[in-house]
Scaffold this active site. Structure first.
Site, PDB file in Angstrom:
ATOM      1  N   HIS A 149      47.812  52.134  36.319  1.00 26.03           N
ATOM      2  CA  HIS A 149      48.046  52.901  37.384  1.00 26.03           C
ATOM      3  C   HIS A 149      49.416  52.552  37.777  1.00 26.03           C
ATOM      4  CE1 HIS A 149      43.493  52.889  37.105  1.00 26.03           C
ATOM      5  NE2 HIS A 149      43.664  54.190  36.708  1.00 26.03           N
TER       6      HIS A 149
HETATM    7  S1  FES Z   1      46.994  49.721  38.629  1.00 27.96           S
HETATM    8 FE1  FES Z   1      45.068  50.488  38.470  1.00 27.96          FE
HETATM    9  S2  FES Z   1      44.019  48.781  37.572  1.00 27.96           S
HETATM   10 FE2  FES Z   1      45.754  48.051  37.925  1.00 27.96          FE
END
Ligand code: FES
Length: 184
Positions: A149
């Site tokens: 993410h």
């Molecule tokens: S940014 Fe979501 S698990 Fe690493």
């Protein structure tokens, strides 16, 4: 299989639950016999919880050159060990702590400036961040980049951008010698 054993163990051990188990085993003709034999054997193979909790490892870091990194497994988790360059150390020290989502000085993140030792699990949802290898993306802050993410960590593995709520966790560790670490 461990969870199967725990389920049986965790049923409370009362007379009622024992009867339930015996009824189930007796009902499963043939299969029940196999399960009854298999379970004590598997149970005896599980290390006791206190043994697991104490588990520690020693890591020889003598061959890790400046700018290189290695990953070791400790209690089932990846531990990132990075030999930081002078530039990486300077970047970690010079940062304005007020700009950090999870403020921590570099000195609280390392035991020796040259060595960063962190648990390589993103604090957002548990992905393994990239950046251990020089060929992997390290994000805008030169540390680690989590592709899941988009969390970005700096050269002290502090969260700088993205959804991760806190810095990468630090394992318990100590330097036994200049070139040997004990983790756990
Ligand atoms: S940014 Fe979501 S698990 Fe690493």
């Amino acid at each position: 299989m461990a969870s199967h054993a725990e389920t049986i163990n965790g049923s409370g051990g009362g007379e009622q639950s024992r009867r339930d188990f015996l009824t189930l085993a007796a009902g499963a003709v043939g299969v029940g016999g196999v399960a009854a034999l298999a379970w004590p054997f598997i149970n005896s193979m599980n290390p006791a919880a206190d043994v697991l909790a104490l588990a520690s490892i020693e890591v020889d870091i003598s061959s890790v050159k400046t700018g290189q990194a290695i990953t070791v497994s400790w209690r089932g988790k990846p531990v990132f060990i990075r030999s930081r360059t002078a530039e990486e150390i300077k970047a970690a020290v010079d940062v304005d702590l007020k700009s950090l989502p999870d403020p921590a000085p570099d000195s609280a993140r390392v035991k020796k400036p040259e060595w960063l030792v962190v648990i390589g699990i993103c604090t957002h949802l548990g992905c393994i961040p990239k950046g251990q290898k020089i060929t992997e993306p390290r994000g805008e802050y030169g540390g680690y980049f989590c592709p899941c993410h988009g969390s970005q960590y700096d050269t002290a593995a502090r969260i700088r951008k993205g959804p991760a709520p806190r810095n990468l966790d630090l394992p318990d560790y100590a330097f036994i010698t200049d070139t040997k670490l004990k983790i756990g």
